[in-house]
Design a protein around this motif. Structure first.
Motif, PDB file in Angstrom:
ATOM      1  N   HIS A  65     -84.734  32.071 -52.803  1.00 17.56           N
ATOM      2  CA  HIS A  65     -83.477  31.422 -53.200  1.00 17.56           C
ATOM      3  C   HIS A  65     -82.532  31.418 -52.002  1.00 17.56           C
ATOM      4  O   HIS A  65     -82.579  32.326 -51.169  1.00 17.56           O
ATOM      5  N   SER A  66     -81.690  30.389 -51.943  1.00 18.31           N
ATOM      6  CA  SER A  66     -80.758  30.293 -50.824  1.00 18.31           C
ATOM      7  C   SER A  66     -79.480  29.594 -51.258  1.00 18.31           C
ATOM      8  O   SER A  66     -79.466  28.829 -52.235  1.00 18.31           O
ATOM      9  N   ARG A  67     -78.414  29.852 -50.515  1.00 24.39           N
ATOM     10  CA  ARG A  67     -77.130  29.183 -50.730  1.00 24.39           C
ATOM     11  C   ARG A  67     -76.311  29.273 -49.445  1.00 24.39           C
ATOM     12  O   ARG A  67     -76.690  29.966 -48.502  1.00 24.39           O
ATOM     13  N   ARG A  68     -75.161  28.586 -49.402  1.00 24.84           N
ATOM     14  CA  ARG A  68     -74.257  28.673 -48.264  1.00 24.84           C
ATOM     15  C   ARG A  68     -72.829  28.692 -48.768  1.00 24.84           C
ATOM     16  O   ARG A  68     -72.536  28.184 -49.862  1.00 24.84           O
ATOM     17  N   ASP A  69     -71.929  29.273 -47.975  1.00 24.53           N
ATOM     18  CA  ASP A  69     -70.519  29.136 -48.332  1.00 24.53           C
ATOM     19  C   ASP A  69     -70.048  27.768 -47.844  1.00 24.53           C
ATOM     20  O   ASP A  69     -70.736  27.075 -47.098  1.00 24.53           O
ATOM     21  N   LEU A  70     -68.870  27.364 -48.291  1.00 26.30           N
ATOM     22  CA  LEU A  70     -68.392  26.022 -47.977  1.00 26.30           C
ATOM     23  C   LEU A  70     -67.329  26.021 -46.894  1.00 26.30           C
ATOM     24  O   LEU A  70     -66.551  25.069 -46.768  1.00 26.30           O
ATOM     25  N   SER A  71     -67.286  27.090 -46.085  1.00 32.92           N
ATOM     26  CA  SER A  71     -66.283  27.170 -45.026  1.00 32.92           C
ATOM     27  C   SER A  71     -66.559  26.155 -43.921  1.00 32.92           C
ATOM     28  O   SER A  71     -65.658  25.760 -43.187  1.00 32.92           O
ATOM     29  N   SER A  72     -67.809  25.733 -43.795  1.00 30.49           N
ATOM     30  CA  SER A  72     -68.181  24.758 -42.769  1.00 30.49           C
ATOM     31  C   SER A  72     -69.356  23.941 -43.289  1.00 30.49           C
ATOM     32  O   SER A  72     -70.250  24.460 -43.946  1.00 30.49           O
ATOM     33  N   SER A  73     -69.360  22.647 -42.986  1.00 33.63           N
ATOM     34  CA  SER A  73     -70.434  21.772 -43.465  1.00 33.63           C
ATOM     35  C   SER A  73     -71.430  21.433 -42.364  1.00 33.63           C
ATOM     36  O   SER A  73     -72.352  20.654 -42.578  1.00 33.63           O
ATOM     37  N   ASP A  74     -71.244  22.014 -41.182  1.00 33.94           N
ATOM     38  CA  ASP A  74     -72.120  21.659 -40.074  1.00 33.94           C
ATOM     39  C   ASP A  74     -73.445  22.413 -40.137  1.00 33.94           C
ATOM     40  O   ASP A  74     -73.586  23.422 -40.815  1.00 33.94           O
ATOM     41  N   GLY A  75     -74.435  21.907 -39.429  1.00 31.96           N
ATOM     42  CA  GLY A  75     -75.705  22.594 -39.289  1.00 31.96           C
ATOM     43  C   GLY A  75     -76.503  22.704 -40.579  1.00 31.96           C
ATOM     44  O   GLY A  75     -76.180  22.103 -41.600  1.00 31.96           O
ATOM     45  N   HIS A  76     -77.564  23.503 -40.514  1.00 36.05           N
ATOM     46  CA  HIS A  76     -78.403  23.715 -41.692  1.00 36.05           C
ATOM     47  C   HIS A  76     -79.150  25.034 -41.574  1.00 36.05           C
ATOM     48  O   HIS A  76     -79.169  25.676 -40.520  1.00 36.05           O
ATOM     49  N   ALA A  77     -79.784  25.425 -42.661  1.00 36.59           N
ATOM     50  CA  ALA A  77     -80.560  26.662 -42.695  1.00 36.59           C
ATOM     51  C   ALA A  77     -81.990  26.399 -42.228  1.00 36.59           C
ATOM     52  O   ALA A  77     -82.513  25.289 -42.346  1.00 36.59           O
ATOM     53  N   LEU A  78     -82.618  27.448 -41.710  1.00 33.72           N
ATOM     54  CA  LEU A  78     -84.016  27.429 -41.309  1.00 33.72           C
ATOM     55  C   LEU A  78     -84.806  28.328 -42.252  1.00 33.72           C
ATOM     56  O   LEU A  78     -84.315  29.379 -42.667  1.00 33.72           O
ATOM     57  N   SER A  79     -86.038  27.942 -42.563  1.00 39.72           N
ATOM     58  CA  SER A  79     -86.859  28.764 -43.455  1.00 39.72           C
ATOM     59  C   SER A  79     -88.328  28.569 -43.118  1.00 39.72           C
ATOM     60  O   SER A  79     -88.724  27.542 -42.568  1.00 39.72           O
ATOM     61  N   LEU A 134     -78.138  22.728 -49.152  1.00 37.67           N
ATOM     62  CA  LEU A 134     -77.597  23.943 -49.759  1.00 37.67           C
ATOM     63  C   LEU A 134     -76.183  23.716 -50.283  1.00 37.67           C
ATOM     64  O   LEU A 134     -75.396  22.955 -49.703  1.00 37.67           O
ATOM     65  N   THR A 135     -75.861  24.392 -51.375  1.00 36.74           N
ATOM     66  CA  THR A 135     -74.507  24.422 -51.924  1.00 36.74           C
ATOM     67  C   THR A 135     -74.072  25.880 -52.015  1.00 36.74           C
ATOM     68  O   THR A 135     -74.780  26.779 -51.559  1.00 36.74           O
ATOM     69  N   ASP A 136     -72.927  26.119 -52.632  1.00 36.78           N
ATOM     70  CA  ASP A 136     -72.480  27.501 -52.770  1.00 36.78           C
ATOM     71  C   ASP A 136     -73.121  28.201 -53.965  1.00 36.78           C
ATOM     72  O   ASP A 136     -72.822  29.350 -54.253  1.00 36.78           O
ATOM     73  N   LYS A 137     -74.037  27.503 -54.657  1.00 38.01           N
ATOM     74  CA  LYS A 137     -74.760  28.111 -55.759  1.00 38.01           C
ATOM     75  C   LYS A 137     -76.198  28.376 -55.325  1.00 38.01           C
ATOM     76  O   LYS A 137     -76.794  27.607 -54.577  1.00 38.01           O
ATOM     77  N   TRP A 138     -76.771  29.445 -55.834  1.00 40.31           N
ATOM     78  CA  TRP A 138     -78.154  29.789 -55.503  1.00 40.31           C
ATOM     79  C   TRP A 138     -79.091  28.693 -55.977  1.00 40.31           C
ATOM     80  O   TRP A 138     -78.990  28.222 -57.108  1.00 40.31           O
ATOM     81  N   GLN A 139     -80.014  28.282 -55.102  1.00 43.26           N
ATOM     82  CA  GLN A 139     -81.009  27.288 -55.441  1.00 43.26           C
ATOM     83  C   GLN A 139     -82.401  27.830 -55.124  1.00 43.26           C
ATOM     84  O   GLN A 139     -82.594  28.487 -54.102  1.00 43.26           O
ATOM     85  N   LYS A 197     -71.827  27.179 -38.552  1.00 35.72           N
ATOM     86  CA  LYS A 197     -70.843  28.265 -38.599  1.00 35.72           C
ATOM     87  C   LYS A 197     -70.675  28.807 -40.018  1.00 35.72           C
ATOM     88  O   LYS A 197     -69.919  29.751 -40.241  1.00 35.72           O
ATOM     89  N   ALA A 198     -71.378  28.178 -40.969  1.00 33.22           N
ATOM     90  CA  ALA A 198     -71.310  28.636 -42.356  1.00 33.22           C
ATOM     91  C   ALA A 198     -72.099  29.934 -42.524  1.00 33.22           C
ATOM     92  O   ALA A 198     -72.992  30.256 -41.731  1.00 33.22           O
ATOM     93  N   ARG A 199     -71.781  30.670 -43.566  1.00 32.38           N
ATOM     94  CA  ARG A 199     -72.551  31.860 -43.908  1.00 32.38           C
ATOM     95  C   ARG A 199     -73.678  31.430 -44.853  1.00 32.38           C
ATOM     96  O   ARG A 199     -73.437  30.958 -45.964  1.00 32.38           O
ATOM     97  N   LEU A 200     -74.914  31.591 -44.399  1.00 32.99           N
ATOM     98  CA  LEU A 200     -76.100  31.184 -45.147  1.00 32.99           C
ATOM     99  C   LEU A 200     -76.775  32.422 -45.707  1.00 32.99           C
ATOM    100  O   LEU A 200     -76.959  33.415 -44.988  1.00 32.99           O
ATOM    101  N   SER A 201     -77.160  32.357 -46.970  1.00 34.45           N
ATOM    102  CA  SER A 201     -77.725  33.531 -47.642  1.00 34.45           C
ATOM    103  C   SER A 201     -79.113  33.234 -48.200  1.00 34.45           C
ATOM    104  O   SER A 201     -79.412  32.104 -48.600  1.00 34.45           O
ATOM    105  N   PHE A 202     -79.947  34.300 -48.260  1.00 34.75           N
ATOM    106  CA  PHE A 202     -81.325  34.192 -48.754  1.00 34.75           C
ATOM    107  C   PHE A 202     -81.622  35.416 -49.616  1.00 34.75           C
ATOM    108  O   PHE A 202     -81.114  36.507 -49.367  1.00 34.75           O
TER     109      PHE A 202
END
Length: 370
Positions: A94-108, A120-125, A150-155
Motif C-alpha cells: 500500500h502507498s500514499r503521499r501527502d499533498l504538500s507538493s505535486s511534483d515527482g512520483h514514487a518508485l516501487s 498516489l493520493t493522500d489516501k492509502w491505495q 518533495k512530497a512525503r511518500l509512504s509505503f
C-alpha cells in the motif's frame, strides 16, 4: 496430478490466490526499529524513516522525501531476497503521499525492476505488481523511493509471492496479454506501458532491467520471445523494434525455428518501428524464437520500448484477443511447475467448468495426493 475445483465465482476472483506463501522479507510492515531507523532496510540519500502517523497496518509505515531537484532520486532497499532468477513474483503493498507538493512520483519494485507510481493520493491505495526476476547473478532487493519529489511518500504492508499466469484459450489455442489472432493473422506486441511488466506468455528469457514501460540492456543483456500457436504453423512473419541507444552499443537480433539453429538478422537500427527482414528459409515453423542481445561500452545502455511480431498462420482461423490473469501460488519443491486452466476467469458463462490444476516436474505430470 490434476485437481478440479468447482468454483462458480472464479470468473470474478482477481487476484486469485491459491496456497499463498510469501517470500521472507525482513520487517515487511516496518514495525521494528529504533526511532526513524528501520530494521532490515537501508536508506539511500535524502530523508526517510518509519513514522507513526496514519500507518496502513500496525503502528508504523515507511516514508521518504526528496528535494525535488531535476533528475534526483532516492530509495529504501531491503536486504537480499531469496528469489529464483527467471521467475515471476507478485509484489503487493500500500502507498500514499501527502499533498504538500505535486511534483515527482514514487518508485516501487526491485533494484532491477522499477514501476513508477504517479497516481498516489493522500489516501492509502493497494498496489499489485507482477515482477519478473531477471536471469542475472546480481543480488535482488526490494526498493521503494522517490523521483524528483518533495512530497512525503509512504509505503506499508509489503508482501512478495511466486506468480502463476493463466492465459485465455480459444479451443486448443492459448493467447496471453498482447497477443491477438484475426483469422490467419497473428500479432504480438507486449503491453509494457499498460501493465508495467515484461512477464507475458511468449517470454522465454530476460536478463536486463525493466523500468516502468521499457527494457534496458547493458553489456551482455538479453531478451528472448518464443512464438508458438497450438495446431497452427507460422508461414511468414514481420518483426519491428523500437529502440534507443544511450551511449555506444549494438543490439544483435537472431531468430530460430524448431531446430534451434540461430540465424542472425543483424543489428537493430535505433529508432521507432524499425523493420527486420526474416528469411523465407525459416518457414514454415511450428515455433519461432527471437533473441535480442546487447553489446555496449561501460556505462552505456540500449533501451527497448517496443516490440511487434506479425505472422501469417496455417490452420483453422481463430478470432480472438489474448488475456492473462496472475495469481499467487505456493512455491513447490524444486523443479515442480503448476499449470492452471480456468475458463470462467475470461468468460463468465464458463464458470461452471471450475479450475483445473496440474503439477508437472521435468515435463511429466505428477500423480498422487496434493
Amino acid at each position: 496430478m490434476k485437481i478440479h475445483i468447482s468454483l462458480l465465482l472464479c470468473a470474478v476472483l482477481f487476484p486469485l490466490i491459491l496456497f499463498a506463501q510469501m517470500v521472507a522479507i525482513n520487517n515487511p510492515s516496518f514495525e521494528t526499529g529504533d526511532g526513524a531507523a528501520v530494521e532490515g532496510w537501508t536508506l539511500s540519500g535524502t530523508q526517510g524513516g518509519a513514522g507513526e502517523s496514519r500507518p496502513y497496518h500496525g503502528f508504523r509505515s515507511l516514508w521518504i522525501t526528496g528535494d525535488g531537484a531535476k533528475g534526483s532520486s532516492s530509495w529504501w532497499h531491503s536486504s537480499a531476497l531469496d528469489v529464483e532468477p527467471g521467475k515471476a513474483y507478485i509484489l503487493s503493498f500500500h502507498s500514499r503521499r501527502d499533498l504538500s507538493s505535486s511534483d515527482g512520483h514514487a518508485l516501487s519494485g526491485t533494484n532491477l525492476f522499477n514501476v513508477n507510481l504517479k497516481d498516489l493520493t493522500d489516501k492509502w491505495q493497494p498496489y499489485r505488481l507482477v515482477v519478473f526476476m531477471p536471469q542475472s547473478s546480481e543480488s535482488q532487493q526490494l526498493r521503494f523511493g522517490q523521483f524528483e519529489s518533495k512530497a512525503r511518500l509512504s509505503f506499508d504492508a509489503v508482501r512478495l509471492a511466486r506468480a502463476q499466469a493463466v492465459h485465455r484459450r480459444y479451443g486448443a489455442v492459448e493467447l496471453g496479454l498482447g497477443e491477438r489472432i484475426i483469422g490467419d493473422r497473428y500479432n504480438f506486441a507486449p503491453p509494457m506501458a499498460e501493465h508495467h511488466t515484461i512477464y507475458f506468455r511468449p517470454l522465454r528469457y530476460f536478463d536486463g532491467r525493466f523500468d516502468h514501460d521499457r527494457c534496458i540492456f547493458a553489456d551482455n543483456g538479453r531478451l528472448e520471445f518464443e512464438h508458438s500457436i497450438a495446431e497452427h504453423t507460422i508461414q511468414s512473419a514481420n518483426l519491428y523494434l523500437w529502440t534507443t541507444h544511450q551511449g555506444s552499443g549494438d543490439l544483435l537480433v537472431e531468430v530460430c525455428r524448431d531446430d534451434r539453429r540461430w540465424v542472425s538478422l543483424g543489428h537493430a537500427e535505433p529508432g521507432q518501428k524499425k523493420a527486420l527482414a526474416l528469411p523465407d528459409s525459416l518457414f514454415p515453423a511450428k515455433s519461432l524464437c527471437v533473441r535480442m542481445s546487447a553489446s555496449t561500452e561501460p556505462n552505456a545502455a540500449i533501451v527497448l520500448s517496443g516490440y511487434r511480431l506479425e505472422a501469417a498462420l496455417d490452420g483453422e482461423p481463430v478470432y480472438g484477443a489474448g488475456d492473462t490473469r496472475y495469481f499467487e501460488v505456493q512455491r513447490a519443491e524444486a523443479g515442480v511447475e503448476m499449470a492452471v486452466d480456468c475458463p470462467g476467469l475470461f468468460d463468465p458463462s464458463q464458470a461452471r467448468k471450475g479450475i483445473t490444476l496440474k503439477a508437472m516436474k521435468q515435463g511429466r505430470e505428477l500423480s498422487g495426493d496434493l
